[in-house]
Design an enzyme around this catalytic site. Structure first.
Site, PDB file in Angstrom:
ATOM      1  CB  CYS A 140      -6.859  -0.487   6.880  1.00  0.00           C
ATOM      2  SG  CYS A 140      -6.543  -0.536   5.088  1.00  0.00           S
ATOM      3  CB  CYS A 176      -0.933  -0.017   1.218  1.00  0.00           C
ATOM      4  SG  CYS A 176      -1.949   1.465   1.386  1.00  0.00           S
TER       5      CYS A 176
END
Length: 346
Positions: free
Chosen positions: A187, A90
């Site tokens: 997340c 990410c």
């Protein structure tokens, strides 16, 4: 010169914004939607906080790109027996990739984040990534795959701070983050339960198979290779005369390979998808490596050959998990580069 601050709503990104503003920097907030809201939408609270601080907030929807560049590779890695590191991916593709592009689109020259890492200027290497001063929160490991050109535009205001001090300074200013609790490890995975996440996504995963010792003896059955990581001890479900560890996964024959502590000794690992942050010709002969987060750096020798990093540990270590990150440091804690672990040394 405007600095866009990536705002998650948490403590770290908020204090990064506060610090830069108090230093007299021209700042704006930038919030990325990486996953569709499943409960409380943090954007109104983040916007209210930015209004209180006199800062504009821009919101960018990156949910489709996040699915393509982070979530889908995460699922595909498990399908082939790897243990992925989605946070590192990410950072490289989303936060310092597409989100940094969004920052430039709104007129910002730099993108600041709440990462606990430092950026220094070197006379030959330009921007150099260095470990944060807080050893418990240092995130340089997760940043080792970010391209050097992207780090040139990054700002890490918290690199010289410790987490306890950050919380204390916000409290002293009577500033309460919209999302005061620590974010979960991954997340997009509810409750950090990747097994439930993969099942809910109906990912086609390898099924049960034999558990075999390093001497070739079948001693049980596993529940699917994707549920195990090299070096794992707990969860094997086997009563044995000594503790057993996962030492490898034979994907072709769907076998989980286990052995005693002596079988854990691995001389090193190989990494692909190499990201050089310092020219390889400037690397010292003796370096330090990390093959998992929160690990003390290991002394090693690392060579670059045919686009891959070959790390040989000074002392044998438990096997590195395929799909995790190999981060390489010099003795001054500069990050020299990183890569994605392919497997053990041949």
């Amino acid at each position: 010169m405007t600095i866009a601050v990536a705002m998650s709503g948490g403590t770290d990104s908020l204090f990064a914004l506060v610090l830069l503003k108090e230093q007299g920097q021209q700042v704006c907030g930038l919030h990325a939607r990486f996953i569709p809201p499943t409960g409380h939408d943090p954007v109104p609270d983040i916007r209210a906080m930015c209004d209180r601080l006199g800062v504009d907030l821009h919101v960018v929807d990156l949910t489709e790109a996040f699915e393509e560049h982070v979530v889908r590779p995460f699922m595909e890695d498990y399908m082939v027996g790897r243990t992925p590191n989605p946070c590192a991916r990410c950072n490289a593709t989303m936060k310092f990739g597409l989100l940094a592009d969004a920052a430039a689109h709104v007129g910002a020259v730099h993108l600041a984040t709440g990462h606990y890492a430092r950026l220094l200027r070197h006379p030959r290497w330009g921007t150099v990534l260095q470990r944060g001063v807080d050893p418990a929160k240092d995130q340089s490991y997760f940043l080792s795959l970010v391209p050097h050109a992207r780090l040139e535009k990054a700002v890490f205001p918290l690199g010289n701070w410790r987490k306890e001090a950050v919380r204390g300074e916000l409290a002293r200013r009577s500033i309460v983050p919209p999302l005061p609790s620590e974010s979960q490890e991954i997340c997009f995975v509810p409750d950090d339960d990747y097994r439930a996440f993969l099942k809910n996504r109906r990912v086609r995963l390898p099924g049960p198979g034999p558990i075999v010792t390093t001497r070739g003896r079948k001693i049980g059955s596993h529940a699917g290779l994707w549920q195990y990581t090299e070096g794992q001890r707990k969860g094997l479900g086997i009563a044995w005369h000594e503790p057993l560890y996962v030492v490898g996964k034979d994907m072709e024959n769907n076998m989980l390979l286990v052995g005693g502590r002596e079988a854990l000794a691995s001389p090193g690992c190989v990494a692909e998808e190499v990201n050089l942050l310092v020219p390889y010709e400037d690397w010292p002969a003796e370096v330090a490596v990390r093959i998992r987060y929160r690990q003390q750096p290991l002394s090693a020798r690392v060579t670059l050959r045919d686009g891959r990093l070959y790390a040989r540990f000074r002392e044998p270590q438990p096997p590195a998990a395929r799909g995790q990150v190999l981060a390489v440091y010099d003795m001054e804690h500069h990050v020299l580069g990183g890569g994605v672990i392919l497997g053990p040394l041949p």
